[in-house]
Design a protein around this motif. Structure first.
Motif, PDB file in Angstrom:
ATOM      1  N   ASP A  93      27.081 -64.237 -62.411  1.00 52.09           N
ATOM      2  CA  ASP A  93      27.295 -63.270 -63.291  1.00 52.09           C
ATOM      3  C   ASP A  93      27.650 -62.131 -63.016  1.00 52.09           C
ATOM      4  OD1 ASP A  93      24.849 -62.682 -61.747  1.00 52.09           O
ATOM      5  OD2 ASP A  93      23.608 -62.177 -63.209  1.00 52.09           O
ATOM      6  N   ALA A  94      28.491 -62.111 -61.797  1.00 53.50           N
ATOM      7  CA  ALA A  94      29.074 -60.704 -61.173  1.00 53.50           C
ATOM      8  C   ALA A  94      30.029 -60.191 -62.577  1.00 53.50           C
ATOM      9  CB  ALA A  94      29.871 -60.904 -60.037  1.00 53.50           C
ATOM     10  N   PRO A  95      30.007 -59.128 -62.707  1.00 59.40           N
ATOM     11  CA  PRO A  95      30.946 -58.598 -63.599  1.00 59.40           C
ATOM     12  C   PRO A  95      32.454 -58.786 -63.188  1.00 59.40           C
ATOM     13  CG  PRO A  95      30.229 -56.536 -62.126  1.00 59.40           C
ATOM     14  CD  PRO A  95      29.356 -57.741 -61.791  1.00 59.40           C
ATOM     15  N   PRO A  96      33.420 -59.065 -64.216  1.00 61.80           N
ATOM     16  CA  PRO A  96      34.939 -59.273 -64.101  1.00 61.80           C
ATOM     17  C   PRO A  96      35.439 -58.216 -63.172  1.00 61.80           C
ATOM     18  CG  PRO A  96      34.304 -58.909 -66.341  1.00 61.80           C
ATOM     19  CD  PRO A  96      33.028 -58.762 -65.721  1.00 61.80           C
ATOM     20  N   PRO A  97      36.564 -58.383 -62.449  1.00 65.90           N
ATOM     21  CA  PRO A  97      37.563 -57.505 -61.885  1.00 65.90           C
ATOM     22  C   PRO A  97      37.839 -56.530 -63.131  1.00 65.90           C
ATOM     23  CG  PRO A  97      37.958 -59.567 -61.217  1.00 65.90           C
ATOM     24  CD  PRO A  97      36.953 -60.005 -62.293  1.00 65.90           C
ATOM     25  N   VAL A  98      38.111 -55.413 -62.574  1.00 69.50           N
ATOM     26  CA  VAL A  98      38.440 -54.395 -63.747  1.00 69.50           C
ATOM     27  C   VAL A  98      40.037 -53.956 -63.353  1.00 69.50           C
ATOM     28  CG1 VAL A  98      36.526 -54.018 -64.882  1.00 69.50           C
ATOM     29  CG2 VAL A  98      37.246 -52.454 -63.119  1.00 69.50           C
ATOM     30  N   GLU A  99      40.722 -53.510 -64.137  1.00 74.17           N
ATOM     31  CA  GLU A  99      42.197 -52.859 -63.709  1.00 74.17           C
ATOM     32  C   GLU A  99      41.767 -51.342 -63.683  1.00 74.17           C
ATOM     33  OE1 GLU A  99      45.394 -52.773 -63.131  1.00 74.17           O
ATOM     34  OE2 GLU A  99      45.062 -55.062 -62.595  1.00 74.17           O
ATOM     35  N   ARG A 100      41.964 -50.612 -62.604  1.00 71.42           N
ATOM     36  CA  ARG A 100      41.807 -49.385 -62.477  1.00 71.42           C
ATOM     37  C   ARG A 100      42.526 -48.426 -63.368  1.00 71.42           C
ATOM     38  NH1 ARG A 100      39.875 -45.939 -58.713  1.00 71.42           N
ATOM     39  NH2 ARG A 100      40.470 -43.991 -58.805  1.00 71.42           N
ATOM     40  N   ALA A 101      43.736 -48.645 -63.860  1.00 71.64           N
ATOM     41  CA  ALA A 101      44.297 -47.743 -64.689  1.00 71.64           C
ATOM     42  C   ALA A 101      43.788 -48.007 -66.009  1.00 71.64           C
ATOM     43  CB  ALA A 101      45.792 -48.257 -64.846  1.00 71.64           C
ATOM     44  N   GLU A 102      43.305 -49.063 -66.368  1.00 70.21           N
ATOM     45  CA  GLU A 102      42.734 -49.207 -67.556  1.00 70.21           C
ATOM     46  C   GLU A 102      41.377 -48.691 -67.700  1.00 70.21           C
ATOM     47  OE1 GLU A 102      40.696 -51.108 -71.075  1.00 70.21           O
ATOM     48  OE2 GLU A 102      39.993 -51.007 -68.983  1.00 70.21           O
ATOM     49  N   VAL A 103      40.653 -48.392 -66.958  1.00 70.40           N
ATOM     50  CA  VAL A 103      39.343 -47.784 -66.812  1.00 70.40           C
ATOM     51  C   VAL A 103      39.714 -46.162 -66.794  1.00 70.40           C
ATOM     52  CG1 VAL A 103      37.247 -47.239 -65.531  1.00 70.40           C
ATOM     53  CG2 VAL A 103      38.117 -49.674 -65.448  1.00 70.40           C
ATOM     54  N   ALA A 104      40.510 -45.856 -66.166  1.00 70.02           N
ATOM     55  CA  ALA A 104      41.038 -44.349 -66.213  1.00 70.02           C
ATOM     56  C   ALA A 104      41.709 -44.064 -67.432  1.00 70.02           C
ATOM     57  CB  ALA A 104      42.243 -44.350 -64.783  1.00 70.02           C
ATOM     58  N   GLY A 105      42.155 -44.795 -68.263  1.00 71.89           N
ATOM     59  CA  GLY A 105      42.835 -44.537 -69.410  1.00 71.89           C
ATOM     60  C   GLY A 105      41.480 -44.647 -70.364  1.00 71.89           C
ATOM     61  N   TRP A 106      40.788 -45.328 -70.397  1.00 74.08           N
ATOM     62  CA  TRP A 106      39.493 -45.352 -71.291  1.00 74.08           C
ATOM     63  C   TRP A 106      38.944 -44.168 -71.175  1.00 74.08           C
ATOM     64  CZ3 TRP A 106      34.119 -45.513 -71.192  1.00 74.08           C
ATOM     65  CH2 TRP A 106      33.574 -45.931 -72.331  1.00 74.08           C
ATOM     66  N   PHE A 107      38.418 -43.630 -69.677  1.00 75.80           N
ATOM     67  CA  PHE A 107      37.521 -42.714 -69.574  1.00 75.80           C
ATOM     68  C   PHE A 107      38.392 -41.292 -70.288  1.00 75.80           C
ATOM     69  CE2 PHE A 107      34.632 -45.106 -67.242  1.00 75.80           C
ATOM     70  CZ  PHE A 107      33.421 -44.452 -67.516  1.00 75.80           C
ATOM     71  N   ALA A 108      39.653 -41.375 -69.975  1.00 74.56           N
ATOM     72  CA  ALA A 108      40.579 -40.192 -70.464  1.00 74.56           C
ATOM     73  C   ALA A 108      40.408 -40.086 -71.772  1.00 74.56           C
ATOM     74  CB  ALA A 108      41.908 -40.314 -69.725  1.00 74.56           C
ATOM     75  N   GLY A 109      40.468 -41.172 -72.605  1.00 76.81           N
ATOM     76  CA  GLY A 109      40.224 -41.242 -74.072  1.00 76.81           C
ATOM     77  C   GLY A 109      38.761 -40.849 -74.567  1.00 76.81           C
ATOM     78  N   ARG A 110      37.969 -41.234 -73.727  1.00 74.03           N
ATOM     79  CA  ARG A 110      36.581 -40.990 -74.281  1.00 74.03           C
ATOM     80  C   ARG A 110      36.020 -39.635 -73.946  1.00 74.03           C
ATOM     81  NH1 ARG A 110      33.186 -45.213 -76.556  1.00 74.03           N
ATOM     82  NH2 ARG A 110      31.732 -43.379 -76.686  1.00 74.03           N
ATOM     83  N   LEU A 111      36.416 -38.888 -72.818  1.00 75.63           N
ATOM     84  CA  LEU A 111      35.907 -37.853 -72.225  1.00 75.63           C
ATOM     85  C   LEU A 111      36.375 -36.600 -73.168  1.00 75.63           C
ATOM     86  CD1 LEU A 111      35.924 -38.233 -68.352  1.00 75.63           C
ATOM     87  CD2 LEU A 111      34.046 -38.434 -69.873  1.00 75.63           C
ATOM     88  N   PRO A 112      35.577 -35.793 -73.689  1.00 75.05           N
ATOM     89  CA  PRO A 112      35.996 -34.477 -74.385  1.00 75.05           C
ATOM     90  C   PRO A 112      36.846 -33.500 -73.380  1.00 75.05           C
ATOM     91  CG  PRO A 112      33.527 -34.780 -74.422  1.00 75.05           C
ATOM     92  CD  PRO A 112      33.894 -35.748 -73.503  1.00 75.05           C
ATOM     93  N   ASP A 113      38.009 -33.050 -73.899  1.00 77.13           N
ATOM     94  CA  ASP A 113      38.987 -32.323 -73.252  1.00 77.13           C
ATOM     95  C   ASP A 113      38.485 -31.121 -72.599  1.00 77.13           C
ATOM     96  OD1 ASP A 113      40.787 -34.340 -74.200  1.00 77.13           O
ATOM     97  OD2 ASP A 113      41.453 -33.053 -75.921  1.00 77.13           O
ATOM     98  N   GLU A 114      37.504 -30.481 -73.137  1.00 80.98           N
ATOM     99  CA  GLU A 114      37.031 -29.211 -72.701  1.00 80.98           C
ATOM    100  C   GLU A 114      36.204 -29.245 -71.254  1.00 80.98           C
ATOM    101  OE1 GLU A 114      34.123 -30.394 -75.796  1.00 80.98           O
ATOM    102  OE2 GLU A 114      36.218 -30.340 -75.542  1.00 80.98           O
ATOM    103  N   TRP A 115      35.595 -30.735 -71.256  1.00 81.63           N
ATOM    104  CA  TRP A 115      34.477 -30.815 -69.985  1.00 81.63           C
ATOM    105  C   TRP A 115      35.235 -30.682 -68.588  1.00 81.63           C
ATOM    106  CZ3 TRP A 115      31.330 -35.959 -70.351  1.00 81.63           C
ATOM    107  CH2 TRP A 115      30.453 -35.744 -71.621  1.00 81.63           C
ATOM    108  N   PHE A 116      36.370 -31.176 -68.437  1.00 85.60           N
ATOM    109  CA  PHE A 116      36.900 -31.187 -67.282  1.00 85.60           C
ATOM    110  C   PHE A 116      38.433 -30.117 -67.230  1.00 85.60           C
ATOM    111  CE2 PHE A 116      34.379 -35.126 -66.963  1.00 85.60           C
ATOM    112  CZ  PHE A 116      33.156 -34.419 -66.284  1.00 85.60           C
ATOM    113  N   THR A 117      38.697 -29.923 -65.780  1.00 85.56           N
ATOM    114  CA  THR A 117      39.959 -29.012 -65.756  1.00 85.56           C
ATOM    115  C   THR A 117      41.070 -29.934 -65.690  1.00 85.56           C
ATOM    116  OG1 THR A 117      39.727 -28.584 -63.299  1.00 85.56           O
ATOM    117  CG2 THR A 117      38.862 -26.860 -65.027  1.00 85.56           C
ATOM    118  N   GLY A 118      40.981 -31.242 -65.369  1.00 86.66           N
ATOM    119  CA  GLY A 118      41.985 -32.249 -65.143  1.00 86.66           C
ATOM    120  C   GLY A 118      41.494 -33.840 -65.080  1.00 86.66           C
TER     121      GLY A 118
END
Length: 198
Positions: free
Chosen positions: A28-53
């Protein structure tokens, strides 16, 4: 000084290397993930004002660690390090509800828990990290190594001794580990460019 390519490290038979790897992965190990996909998903989900980059992401089979840089406060006459620590504490308190919601969504999507952290100037703090029980089938010689570290007072328990040993390998094998990660990333890229089956 010879290059690190010539090191026979890890020694043959090093646990978890080569044969037996597939067998070692839980069904039941989690499936491998694409780093770029994860980075893109978080970039979309995180509010812009939280972090400076863009956030710093560390991904393993159990957890995704997300660390972002928060804006530096003007400390005035105050101590800059204390001001930065205070800014991180404020960020942690004010964003807790939203961070939990994002973590739940990421858990559903990627099958991994999320750990959070923030940096401000040279102050960096991780809020939560997962302590994963590593089910190692250690034989007696390995157990004796851990027990020696415990008996010598280097560690308080076998699990702490194991963590200490892993840190030591990490410090002394940085080049080798970096090369290994790079090689694995190249394999992922080549696989991604291959024919899609199914």
């Amino acid at each position: 000084m010879h290059g690190h390519r010539h090191h026979r490290f890890p020694p043959e038979g090093f646990p978890g290397m080569g044969r037996g790897r597939a067998r070692g992965r839980a069904a039941d190990a989690p499936p491998p993930v694409e780093r770029a996909e994860v980075a893109g998903w978080f970039a979309g989900r995180l509010p812009d004002e939280w972090f400076t980059g863009p956030v710093e992401l560390v991904i393993d089979r159990d957890e995704i660690t997300v660390v972002g840089a928060v804006p530096e406060p003007d400390a005035g006459e105050g101590d800059p390090a204390a001001a930065r620590a205070g800014r991180i504490a404020r960020f942690r308190e004010q964003t807790r509800g939203q961070r939990m919601a994002i973590a739940d969504a990421a858990q559903d999507r990627y099958g991994r828990s999320v750990a959070w952290g923030a940096s401000c100037g040279d102050v960096r703090e991780l809020f939560t990290t997962l302590s994963v029980p590593v089910m190692t089938r250690l034989r007696q010689p390995e157990r004796l190594v851990l027990d020696t570290l415990v008996d010598a007072g280097v560690a308080r328990s076998r699990s702490e001794a194991l963590a200490w040993a892993v840190r030591l390998v990490g410090q002394h094998a940085d080049d080798w580990l970096a090369e290994l990660r790079q090689a694995m990333a190249s394999v992922e890229e080549v696989r991604a460019r291959g024919p899609q089956v199914g």
